[in-house]
Design an enzyme around this catalytic site. Structure first.
Site, mmCIF file in Angstrom:
data_model
loop_
_atom_site.group_PDB
_atom_site.id
_atom_site.type_symbol
_atom_site.label_atom_id
_atom_site.label_comp_id
_atom_site.label_asym_id
_atom_site.label_seq_id
_atom_site.Cartn_x
_atom_site.Cartn_y
_atom_site.Cartn_z
ATOM 1 N N ASP A 166 -7.296 2.652 -1.399
ATOM 2 C CA ASP A 166 -7.777 3.151 -2.504
ATOM 3 C C ASP A 166 -9.103 4.105 -1.988
ATOM 4 O O ASP A 166 -9.571 4.994 -2.860
ATOM 5 C CB ASP A 166 -8.391 2.346 -3.751
ATOM 6 C CG ASP A 166 -7.324 1.491 -4.416
ATOM 7 O OD1 ASP A 166 -6.193 1.821 -4.081
ATOM 8 O OD2 ASP A 166 -7.548 0.379 -4.734
ATOM 9 N N VAL B 273 5.162 1.109 -2.783
ATOM 10 C CA VAL B 273 5.525 1.614 -1.178
ATOM 11 C C VAL B 273 4.287 2.158 -0.509
ATOM 12 O O VAL B 273 4.339 2.590 0.623
ATOM 13 C CB VAL B 273 6.681 2.714 -1.403
ATOM 14 C CG1 VAL B 273 7.968 2.207 -1.754
ATOM 15 C CG2 VAL B 273 6.120 3.828 -2.127
ATOM 16 N N GLN B 274 3.230 2.705 -1.332
ATOM 17 C CA GLN B 274 1.982 3.219 -1.208
ATOM 18 C C GLN B 274 1.331 2.195 0.165
ATOM 19 O O GLN B 274 0.299 2.919 0.698
ATOM 20 C CB GLN B 274 1.127 3.679 -2.264
ATOM 21 C CG GLN B 274 1.568 4.876 -2.872
ATOM 22 C CD GLN B 274 1.020 4.839 -4.040
ATOM 23 O OE1 GLN B 274 0.221 5.769 -4.470
ATOM 24 N NE2 GLN B 274 1.386 4.090 -5.275
HETATM 25 O O1 F6P Z 1 -6.563 -1.914 -4.424
HETATM 26 C C1 F6P Z 1 -5.129 -1.544 -4.002
HETATM 27 C C2 F6P Z 1 -4.129 -1.428 -4.972
HETATM 28 O O2 F6P Z 1 -2.923 -1.300 -4.649
HETATM 29 C C3 F6P Z 1 -4.606 -0.763 -6.204
HETATM 30 O O3 F6P Z 1 -4.390 0.923 -6.017
HETATM 31 C C4 F6P Z 1 -3.852 -0.984 -7.277
HETATM 32 O O4 F6P Z 1 -4.194 -0.818 -8.582
HETATM 33 C C5 F6P Z 1 -3.774 -2.565 -7.008
HETATM 34 O O5 F6P Z 1 -3.871 -2.909 -5.592
HETATM 35 C C6 F6P Z 1 -2.492 -3.697 -7.398
HETATM 36 O O6 F6P Z 1 -2.820 -4.591 -7.129
HETATM 37 P P1 F6P Z 1 -1.689 -5.966 -7.142
HETATM 38 O O7 F6P Z 1 -1.478 -6.106 -5.924
HETATM 39 O O8 F6P Z 1 -2.675 -7.043 -7.724
HETATM 40 O O9 F6P Z 1 -0.769 -5.867 -8.232
#
Ligand code: F6P
Length: 346
Positions: A130, A277-278
């Site tokens: 992020d 995938v990001q």
């Molecule tokens: O902080 C990284 C991130 O991938 C965010 O972009 C996203 O909102 C969150 O983690 C998703 O988290 P989780 O793995 O708990 O679903």
């Protein structure tokens, strides 16, 4: 430092480059004859005595691998007496001289508490796709996420163009718009919607119609998962709002937005949610190098006894900053970057 034992853990969401940090810490420690032990699944491993000795052999070949060989969790021991006691027992059991904590906002906040209130000697390494951690210009993982978003937008362009459609691309980023803005700029998006700038649906639709009138029969919209409609034009019901902006999990604004755009413009609209995938898979060269530099610096800080501090990228230099500078408040999208993205809207 010779013959000392240093622990390392990775906490929070996984992120490309974590293994590069682990490898760098182990390789740098080897030079000083320091032993490294890895705790599994973040703070949980230190509480539950889940440990893996790390050496040159165990980190061999992990540089290009996504995820973390140590596993991760969002567990936070601070404030829980039972966990804190177990952690203290295990710290003693392994005769740790210090701990390297690799994590995002939540993990670093826990680290600050463990340092400030319980005086554990530790140094931190910031990680997150992020890019929302203060005190560092960039976190590793972000470049990889942006590359994945950019590739996706490139691919979506050709299908959007062929079908004369609007394509809404929902990306991660939690409460900030860094991934959306960088991905949008790199992919040539026609609109980028970020949490820092609540959007008006009427403005978005006007832009899309204007593009149509100019003979541009397709458009790409990048929307960050926490982008909100402006209160003046909020089209979300309470129920939908609660399902999109959940405390622990964001996602879904792209689908609702696509429906609204189709309704107000009459242009066929589709949505792609890029999701996990990001943050999966191999890190980019930039992230591998940054993560490696962070790992080396973390070990050097450990040797120098720079406790309660975090490695940080400043310009192209690797520095250290007090943990207090990094936690508490998020690093929101810079206005300069948003301004660049905005120039290409519509
Ligand atoms: O902080 C990284 C991130 O991938 C965010 O972009 C996203 O909102 C969150 O983690 C998703 O988290 P989780 O793995 O708990 O679903």
């Amino acid at each position: 430092m010779k013959n000392q034992r240093v622990g390392i853990l990775t906490g929070g969401g996984d992120c490309p480059g974590l293994n590069a940090v682990i490898r760098a810490v182990v390789r740098r420690a080897h030079v000083s004859e320091v032993e490294i032990v890895g705790f599994k699944n973040g703070w949980l491993g230190l509480v539950e005595d889940d440990v893996e000795p790390l050496n040159r052999d165990s980190v061999s070949g992990i540089l290009p691998r996504g995820g973390t060989i140590l596993g991760t969790s969002r567990f936070n021991p601070a404030g829980d007496a039972v966990s804190l006691n177990k952690l203290a027992e295990n710290w003693k059991k392994y005769s740790l001289s210090s701990l390297i904590v690799v994590g995002g906002e939540g993990t670093l906040s826990a680290a600050l508490e463990m340092w400030r209130s319980h005086h554990y000697p530790l140094v931190c390494v910031p990680k997150t796709i992020d890019n929302d951690i203060r005190g560092t210009d960039m976190t590793f993982g972000f470049d990889t996420a942006v590359q994945i978003v950019t590739e996706a937008i490139d691919r979506l362009h050709s299908t959007a163009e062929s079908h004369h459609r609007v394509m809404v691309v929902e990306v991660m980023g939690r409460h900030t718009g860094w991934i959306a803005a960088y991905g949008g700029i790199a992919g040539g998006a026609d609109v980028v919607l970020v949490p820092e700038h609540p959007f008006k649906l009427s403005h978005v639709c006007e832009r899309l119609k204007r593009r149509m009138d100019q003979g541009r029969a397709f458009s790409i919209i990048v929307v960050a998962e926490d982008a909100h409609p402006h209160p003046d034009e909020d089209f979300l019901t309470l129920e939908v709002r609660e399902s999109i902006y959940r405390h622990d999990r964001l996602g879904g604004i792209g689908t609702v937005l696509a429906e609204e755009i189709e309704r107000c413009t009459g242009i066929e609209t589709r949505v792609t949610k890029l999701g996990y995938v990001q943050r999966g898979g191999t890190p980019t060269p930039f992230d591998r190098v940054l993560a490696t530099r962070f790992g080396v610096k973390a070990m050097e800080m450990t040797e120098a006894g720079e406790w309660g501090r975090m490695v940080s990228l400043q310009g192209n230099r690797i520095m250290s900053v007090p943990l207090e500078e990094a936690v508490g408040e998020l690093k929101t999208l810079s206005e300069e970057i948003y301004g660049v993205a905005e120039l290409f809207f519509g």
